[in-house]
Design a protein around this motif. Structure first.
Motif, PDB file in Angstrom:
ATOM      1  N   ALA A 149     -32.540 102.135  51.174  1.00  0.00           N
ATOM      2  CA  ALA A 149     -31.507 101.410  51.265  1.00  0.00           C
ATOM      3  C   ALA A 149     -30.741 101.054  50.122  1.00  0.00           C
ATOM      4  N   LEU A 209     -26.205 106.195  49.363  1.00  0.00           N
ATOM      5  CA  LEU A 209     -27.142 105.455  49.903  1.00  0.00           C
ATOM      6  C   LEU A 209     -28.471 106.224  49.971  1.00  0.00           C
ATOM      7  N   PHE A 224     -28.216  92.396  54.640  1.00  0.00           N
ATOM      8  CA  PHE A 224     -28.189  93.628  55.116  1.00  0.00           C
ATOM      9  C   PHE A 224     -29.109  94.534  54.460  1.00  0.00           C
ATOM     10  N   GLN A 225     -29.709  94.228  53.177  1.00  0.00           N
ATOM     11  CA  GLN A 225     -30.957  95.267  52.855  1.00  0.00           C
ATOM     12  C   GLN A 225     -31.930  94.869  53.778  1.00  0.00           C
ATOM     13  N   ASN A 258     -29.468  99.432  43.383  1.00  0.00           N
ATOM     14  CA  ASN A 258     -28.487  98.352  43.922  1.00  0.00           C
ATOM     15  C   ASN A 258     -27.458  98.068  42.953  1.00  0.00           C
ATOM     16  N   LEU A 264     -23.380  96.300  51.574  1.00  0.00           N
ATOM     17  CA  LEU A 264     -24.498  97.207  51.928  1.00  0.00           C
ATOM     18  C   LEU A 264     -25.834  96.662  51.240  1.00  0.00           C
ATOM     19  N   THR A 265     -25.405  95.999  50.130  1.00  0.00           N
ATOM     20  CA  THR A 265     -26.516  95.477  48.975  1.00  0.00           C
ATOM     21  C   THR A 265     -26.809  93.860  49.338  1.00  0.00           C
ATOM     22  N   CYS A 282     -28.638 101.255  46.939  1.00  0.00           N
ATOM     23  CA  CYS A 282     -27.250 101.734  47.029  1.00  0.00           C
ATOM     24  C   CYS A 282     -26.109 101.333  45.986  1.00  0.00           C
ATOM     25  N   LEU A 321     -31.510  96.875  56.928  1.00  0.00           N
ATOM     26  CA  LEU A 321     -31.689  98.404  56.621  1.00  0.00           C
ATOM     27  C   LEU A 321     -33.003  98.819  56.579  1.00  0.00           C
ATOM     28  N   VAL A 324     -20.329  97.596  61.055  1.00  0.00           N
ATOM     29  CA  VAL A 324     -19.959  97.143  59.987  1.00  0.00           C
ATOM     30  C   VAL A 324     -18.859  96.037  60.046  1.00  0.00           C
TER      31      VAL A 324
END
Length: 580
Positions: free
Chosen positions: A280, A272, A322-323, A241, A317-318, A282, A326, A350
């Motif tokens: 997950a 990713l 969100f982690q 990450n 995303l990190t 990223c 995912l 998103v």
């Protein structure tokens, strides 16, 4: 240097065997914490997932005590065998499980912190790997530990070695803490600007925001087909990450790369991980690994730059929420294998805030990223220094003659009832300042008695009054910021305002506050009308300046520091006689 078997200077204590109904998951009267192998993390106790066992199941010998080396003796993974931590306090009322054991140093035989340092060496790790090689059961026997050969210098030198390595470890930990704080600052900034990205129901499918979503494959032949150099092949083990790991970065030739031409990695692409335990994770691809391709475990996400800033996207995303989302997505179709499909990625919703707000965040994130990169560079340097000093210490090549130590830590020698023989030639005890490898220059000139202010509140004192206190105390002598701060707080009894960079970032009102650092900075740059300072680099190795205002307290602190740590910037008050 003499070597001795570990079994001659320590005892082994077996862990506690228990039945499922003997333990519970939370604190309760009559139960105490029981540590297992998963609680040994980074040479410290990880208190998460601790279980509790009935106290009457434990013998007194199985309670952890200061100096104990707690380690994993049995594990499903050979990589976890032998990992350890040292207990650094007494009476913690904690025990340990049957898959662990304790190496308990015999009192006065070996200094506990020295033994702890040895267990951190590559020599120890290689020994553990050798004794477990080829074994079907991942288990370390008593004799495996008893037969470890430990270099054993004098007890005083053991203290010196532990102190030197401990000082380096303190700097390493400070760097790690700084990196963690910078990570937290980015997260806090993201949540402050965009709120929780998962809770926000407004979102656009990822396929509408990207020009590329896709993963590659492994060249025929697997690892054996990789080249020493060529085009980078990025695998899941390279992706963390917000961090790219260059360790074990694979390379392929032009022919292999041509077959993967549909997954050419470009600048600002987000990588990713889409399968396995690292799902997950990223990061943004660093430009210095290009040209590059990805294998089947990594997906490229190429965002439309007129809609999404890649720095905003990667931190979205990190983000913690969100982690978690995912990961839940990756296990939604299989309970045994983590995997995110292309269809799931394409339909991932998103949030898209205004691009100018994304760009503002990206600018902040990049600035913090530069600070983090500098801290990471310093961390690597300190880790390399630790490895070098450790190797020299345990091979007997480290010069310990100038390293001070606390004689109170030496073993207590029991008195022998024999008539005292007075040796008239015996050297007289040296004064404190002679024990310390520093020049005690003392305060020069006739100094008047410090007149303390009527108030001890920094904010209520004028800079003029503070300057008078400093001028009267130090006069024409040199001093550093640590000595100055000690004088103001301990002798002048001031409650000094001293705001760290972290405090200033979290509270913008403190950014330009008239604290100690502002006062000192203005004095050096001639912006302080009441105090002007010149600065000189002091090299403690050659003691290139005289007239340093060392006090006994300063000397006691400096005696515990290395020559490099004692060197640094010193100040002196500018006036007609000192300005050059």
């Amino acid at each position: 240097m003499e070597k001795i078997n570990l079994g001659q200077i320590s005892k082994q204590i077996r862990g506690v065997s228990y039945k499922p109904n003997d333990v519970i998951d939370s604190k309760n009267s009559g139960y105490i914490p029981l540590l297992k192998g998963n609680n040994i993390q980074d040479f410290d106790i990880d208190w998460s997932n601790v279980i509790y066992i009935k106290e009457n199941n434990i013998s007194e010998n199985q309670l952890l005590r200061f100096g104990d080396i707690l380690l994993t003796s049995s594990s499903g993974s050979k990589n976890l065998l032998g990992k350890h931590l040292m207990i650094k306090s007494n009476n913690i009322n904690v025990t340990f499980g049957a898959f662990c054991k304790v190496i308990r140093p015999i009192k006065n035989k070996i200094y506990p912190y020295y033994l702890d340092a040895y267990f951190k060496t590559n020599t120890y790790r290689k020994y553990i790997q050798n004794v477990t090689q080829g074994a079907n059961i991942n288990n370390l026997r008593n004799e495996d530990f008893d037969n470890i050969e430990i270099p054993l210098p004098s007890y005083a030198d053991q203290i010196r070695i532990a102190n030197v390595l401990g000082k380096i470890e303190e700097v390493i930990q400070a760097r790690k803490n700084a990196i963690d704080q910078l990570d937290e600052l980015v997260k806090a900034t993201f949540y402050d600007m965009f709120d929780d990205p998962v809770r926000n129901e407004k979102g656009i499918p990822l396929k509408e925001l990207t020009t590329k979503i896709g993963s590659g494959s492994t060249p025929k032949g697997g690892d054996e087909s990789y080249k020493d150099e060529g085009i980078s092949l990025i695998r899941s083990l390279n992706i963390y990450n917000n961090k790219f790991s260059y360790d074990k970065l694979a390379h392929i030739d032009d022919d292999q790369a041509y077959k993967l031409r549909n997954v050419i990695v470009e600048s600002d692409d987000i990588l990713l991980n889409i399968t396995g335990a690292s799902v997950a994770r990223c990061c943004i691809v660093p430009n210095d690994v290009l040209p590059a391709r990805v294998n089947q475990h990594v997906s490229i996400l190429r965002f439309k730059k007129d809609t999404i800033n890649p720095y905003y996207a990667v931190h979205l995303l990190t983000s913690d929420s969100f982690q978690k989302y995912l990961y839940e997505l990756s296990t939604s179709k299989s309970a045994t294998r983590e995997a995110i499909t292309k269809d799931q990625l394409e339909n991932l919703l998103v949030n898209v805030p205004p691009l100018d707000i994304q760009n503002q965040f990206a600018a902040i994130a990049q600035k913090i990223g530069k600070l983090k990169a500098e801290q990471e560079k310093q961390l690597l340097e300190m880790q390399a220094l630790y490895a070098s000093v450790s190797h020299a210490a345990f091979s007997g090549t480290l010069d310990l003659t100038r390293i001070p130590y606390d004689e109170r830590l030496l073993p207590v020698v029991e008195p022998v009832n024999e008539p005292e023989v007075i040796d008239k030639k015996k050297e007289e005890p040296k004064e404190l300042e002679n024990k310390i490898p520093l020049q005690l220059n003392g305060l020069s000139g006739k100094r008047t008695k410090d007149v303390l202010p009527s108030t001890n509140e920094w904010s209520k004192l004028s800079f003029k009054k503070i300057a008078e206190l400093i001028t009267n105390h130090f006069q024409a002598n040199y001093f550093n910021s640590e000595m100055l701060l000690r004088f103001l707080t301990e002798e002048a009894k001031l409650n000094v305002d001293y705001f760290s960079s972290k405090e200033q970032k979290l509270n913008l009102k403190l950014e330009n506050a008239n604290d100690f650092l502002i006062f000192l900075s203005d004095a050096v740059t001639d912006k302080n009308p009441y105090l002007k300072l010149e600065q000189v680099f002091y090299d403690a190795e050659v003691e290139n300046i005289i007239g340093i205002a060392f006090t006994i307290q300063d000397l006691e602190k400096l005696s515990k520091k290395t020559t490099q740590e004692r060197s640094g910037i010193y100040f002196r008050i500018k006036n007609e006689t000192t300005t050059r």
